[in-house]
Design a protein around this motif. Sequence first.
Motif, PDB file in Angstrom:
ATOM      1  N   TYR A 171       6.624  -5.930 -40.485  1.00 51.79           N
ATOM      2  CA  TYR A 171       6.361  -5.055 -39.345  1.00 51.79           C
ATOM      3  C   TYR A 171       6.087  -3.630 -39.822  1.00 51.79           C
ATOM      4  O   TYR A 171       5.152  -2.970 -39.352  1.00 51.79           O
ATOM      5  N   ILE A 172       6.906  -3.147 -40.738  1.00 56.87           N
ATOM      6  CA  ILE A 172       6.719  -1.777 -41.231  1.00 56.87           C
ATOM      7  C   ILE A 172       5.386  -1.646 -41.955  1.00 56.87           C
ATOM      8  O   ILE A 172       4.642  -0.666 -41.751  1.00 56.87           O
ATOM      9  N   GLU A 173       5.052  -2.619 -42.785  1.00 56.83           N
ATOM     10  CA  GLU A 173       3.823  -2.505 -43.572  1.00 56.83           C
ATOM     11  C   GLU A 173       2.571  -2.673 -42.724  1.00 56.83           C
ATOM     12  O   GLU A 173       1.497  -2.172 -43.077  1.00 56.83           O
ATOM     13  N   GLU A 174       2.691  -3.353 -41.600  1.00 55.13           N
ATOM     14  CA  GLU A 174       1.518  -3.600 -40.752  1.00 55.13           C
ATOM     15  C   GLU A 174       1.396  -2.609 -39.595  1.00 55.13           C
ATOM     16  O   GLU A 174       0.430  -2.676 -38.827  1.00 55.13           O
ATOM     17  N   SER A 175       2.367  -1.707 -39.449  1.00 49.60           N
ATOM     18  CA  SER A 175       2.372  -0.789 -38.304  1.00 49.60           C
ATOM     19  C   SER A 175       2.328   0.654 -38.787  1.00 49.60           C
ATOM     20  O   SER A 175       2.408   0.934 -39.990  1.00 49.60           O
ATOM     21  N   ASP A 176       2.218   1.552 -37.842  1.00 42.94           N
ATOM     22  CA  ASP A 176       2.409   2.962 -38.149  1.00 42.94           C
ATOM     23  C   ASP A 176       2.911   3.674 -36.907  1.00 42.94           C
ATOM     24  O   ASP A 176       2.971   3.100 -35.819  1.00 42.94           O
ATOM     25  N   ILE A 177       3.346   4.910 -37.101  1.00 41.47           N
ATOM     26  CA  ILE A 177       3.783   5.754 -35.990  1.00 41.47           C
ATOM     27  C   ILE A 177       2.648   6.738 -35.740  1.00 41.47           C
ATOM     28  O   ILE A 177       2.314   7.554 -36.616  1.00 41.47           O
ATOM     29  N   SER A 178       2.056   6.675 -34.568  1.00 42.18           N
ATOM     30  CA  SER A 178       0.837   7.451 -34.321  1.00 42.18           C
ATOM     31  C   SER A 178       1.057   8.952 -34.477  1.00 42.18           C
ATOM     32  O   SER A 178       0.137   9.685 -34.840  1.00 42.18           O
ATOM     33  N   GLY A 179       2.290   9.409 -34.224  1.00 43.10           N
ATOM     34  CA  GLY A 179       2.576  10.838 -34.311  1.00 43.10           C
ATOM     35  C   GLY A 179       2.946  11.320 -35.698  1.00 43.10           C
ATOM     36  O   GLY A 179       3.286  12.497 -35.866  1.00 43.10           O
ATOM     37  N   ILE A 180       2.916  10.430 -36.701  1.00 46.44           N
ATOM     38  CA  ILE A 180       3.156  10.840 -38.085  1.00 46.44           C
ATOM     39  C   ILE A 180       1.908  10.485 -38.885  1.00 46.44           C
ATOM     40  O   ILE A 180       1.654   9.324 -39.191  1.00 46.44           O
ATOM     41  N   GLU A 181       1.102  11.488 -39.208  1.00 47.39           N
ATOM     42  CA  GLU A 181      -0.133  11.272 -39.958  1.00 47.39           C
ATOM     43  C   GLU A 181       0.088  11.573 -41.433  1.00 47.39           C
ATOM     44  O   GLU A 181       0.831  12.496 -41.790  1.00 47.39           O
ATOM     45  N   THR A 182      -0.571  10.801 -42.292  1.00 46.65           N
ATOM     46  CA  THR A 182      -0.471  10.998 -43.742  1.00 46.65           C
ATOM     47  C   THR A 182      -1.891  11.069 -44.316  1.00 46.65           C
ATOM     48  O   THR A 182      -2.355  10.148 -44.992  1.00 46.65           O
ATOM     49  N   PRO A 183      -2.602  12.170 -44.075  1.00 36.83           N
ATOM     50  CA  PRO A 183      -4.002  12.266 -44.506  1.00 36.83           C
ATOM     51  C   PRO A 183      -4.185  12.352 -46.012  1.00 36.83           C
ATOM     52  O   PRO A 183      -5.276  12.090 -46.520  1.00 36.83           O
ATOM     53  N   ALA A 184      -3.134  12.719 -46.754  1.00 34.90           N
ATOM     54  CA  ALA A 184      -3.188  12.769 -48.216  1.00 34.90           C
ATOM     55  C   ALA A 184      -1.793  12.488 -48.735  1.00 34.90           C
ATOM     56  O   ALA A 184      -0.805  12.590 -48.002  1.00 34.90           O
ATOM     57  N   ASP A 185      -1.704  12.126 -50.011  1.00 30.06           N
ATOM     58  CA  ASP A 185      -0.403  11.803 -50.577  1.00 30.06           C
ATOM     59  C   ASP A 185       0.588  12.960 -50.461  1.00 30.06           C
ATOM     60  O   ASP A 185       1.799  12.737 -50.365  1.00 30.06           O
ATOM     61  N   ASP A 186       0.081  14.187 -50.471  1.00 27.95           N
ATOM     62  CA  ASP A 186       0.971  15.346 -50.435  1.00 27.95           C
ATOM     63  C   ASP A 186       1.022  16.019 -49.067  1.00 27.95           C
ATOM     64  O   ASP A 186       1.517  17.140 -48.946  1.00 27.95           O
ATOM     65  N   THR A 187       0.542  15.332 -48.021  1.00 27.35           N
ATOM     66  CA  THR A 187       0.471  15.970 -46.696  1.00 27.35           C
ATOM     67  C   THR A 187       1.020  15.040 -45.612  1.00 27.35           C
ATOM     68  O   THR A 187       0.620  13.880 -45.507  1.00 27.35           O
ATOM     69  N   VAL A 188       1.959  15.572 -44.813  1.00 30.49           N
ATOM     70  CA  VAL A 188       2.512  14.847 -43.675  1.00 30.49           C
ATOM     71  C   VAL A 188       2.355  15.734 -42.442  1.00 30.49           C
ATOM     72  O   VAL A 188       2.710  16.923 -42.472  1.00 30.49           O
ATOM     73  N   VAL A 189       1.835  15.163 -41.368  1.00 30.27           N
ATOM     74  CA  VAL A 189       1.644  15.912 -40.127  1.00 30.27           C
ATOM     75  C   VAL A 189       2.428  15.218 -39.012  1.00 30.27           C
ATOM     76  O   VAL A 189       2.235  14.014 -38.770  1.00 30.27           O
ATOM     77  N   PHE A 190       3.305  15.958 -38.354  1.00 30.43           N
ATOM     78  CA  PHE A 190       4.067  15.429 -37.220  1.00 30.43           C
ATOM     79  C   PHE A 190       3.476  15.996 -35.920  1.00 30.43           C
ATOM     80  O   PHE A 190       3.285  17.211 -35.796  1.00 30.43           O
TER      81      PHE A 190
END
Length: 579
Positions: A171-190
């Motif tokens: 479930y974790i590997e096939e899903s995501d949380i729409s409000g947590i974006e990971t556009p790059a390895d060093d970037t997290v957007v909430f």
Amino acid sequence: MKFRKSTMVASGGLILALLSSVSAYGQEPQTGGTLRILGTAEVDRFDTVPPATADTGSFFRATTRQLINFAASEDPAEQIAPQADLAASVPTATDDGTTYTFTLREGANWDAPDGARQIVADDVERGFMRLCNPYIPAPAVSYFEDLVVGFADFCAGFAEVEPTVEAMKAYIEESDISGIETPADDTVVFHLNYAANDFIYLLTLPVTTPAPVEVLDYLPDSPEYRENYISSGPYTIASYIPDTSLTLSRNPAWDAESDPLRNAYVDEIEVIAGVQPDAAMQQLQSGDGDMLYDINVPPVTVQMLTMQGDEKISTLAEGASRMIWINTVSDNNDGALRDPLVRQALNYAVDKAAVVQQVGGPEFATPLNGIFPLGILGHHDFEPYPTPDSQGDPERARALLAEAGYPDGLSLKMPFRNAGNGAAEAQVLQASLQEAGFEIELIPTPASDFYPRLITNFDNALNGVWDLVPSGWSPDWPGGAARSIFQPQYTYDGTHGTFNFSDYNNEAANEIAERALSTTDLGEAELLWNEVDEVVMADPPTVPLISQTTVLYHGARVENFLPYAAGGNGDWTNVWLNR
């Protein structure tokens, strides 16, 4: 139980980095040695997801890292100021306070099975995903479900998953949380559903710790999880004997240059369980032990050490408080406690200085006049009901009672928690209230019944089973935790809240609190929470009693002992040993 041991020693660069720093006391740090921590119980959780005692915060400080954390400091203001940890800096919210963008530090690594590996944005999102797993979910998930966009939907889907390793991993590997974006390895957007400036503080909670992909192969905090522990902090698990001891050794993947908050001076940390308080204090004084884990320093010991001028005593305000709740919903005394004048009389009546002495003296508590205690953004010095030396003003209380139409006083029922110092506290309160015209019937209540069966059962308030109850509250995190005090205790939206014992609500305070949470200026937020405090206390649903402080003590070998607010103790990762 076996653990994957770290065999790599600290590099010369690490040693030079450590020795080049200078302590708060101006002394040159020393590296090496084993820090001995003494406790009655063992570290109860290795995984950050399940509920754990507050003491476990010190363990998590040593072995995990979060986006945001706190510095170890003797300065009360610095203790509760959010600092960048895994994040390269503390970001300023954008999009009217609903978007937070974090850049991760380079060199912050996992001690992965195949060697050091950079912590990346996907690890941050995976950590949040684990919070609502159906096997053993984190209670703190409630802080994020309605706050982070899409998190509630993700958790609702997770609740339908079979609580097995295979199903949860899929479930974790096939899903995501729409409000947590990971556009790059060093970037997290909430992305948040609404502006909340305490989101930065929420990110200091251990439950927000990133998770490496390997942990999906184990049930949360299972024996297998513990046997294959993967650290991101300066220490990792070297050995563990249940109910006996836990030994932490240096994490070879940790890079000192990537960590602004932990210096990791000692080579090992040994947490020893099964030590009784008196024996622990003796070991600290003899040099056989260095610091305490879950043991409170007894008041009589503090008094003795203070008289001896022992400089190894310090204090830490963690935001804990004591208060008296007033029942404003029952018909007892024809609803007398609904009258603000009667509630103000109660606030004038109580001898708070006597309560301070009853819990051990000024080292353990200070009189509190508002709903926000020391260690919380929003606490400020104000006295809406001033009395000489906080000893109460029975004459002023009697005058207000008479003005409210009760010149002969009132008879009130006050159950108390019959454990620890509950009885002694109740007697102190009874004495000062009776002097002011309140006849108090004390009702001893077993500790097992006091909260779950008596005061959190709203029927007991409605039916007048109690008029006053002494109670306590501790926020879930230090610093910007005004919401975690105000919202559950002092707001009512039509549905009874467990810890708002009399459905108190104040629309003016609610409006100010909403502004306090939405501003991006923490200085402005603090002033607004001050205003919330003053509005609530003008129409008091409680009698604030004391702001509690934790007395800290350490052995003679320990240098650079600095309080760490989120751990409720000295910071294991910043002390060194005078050998």
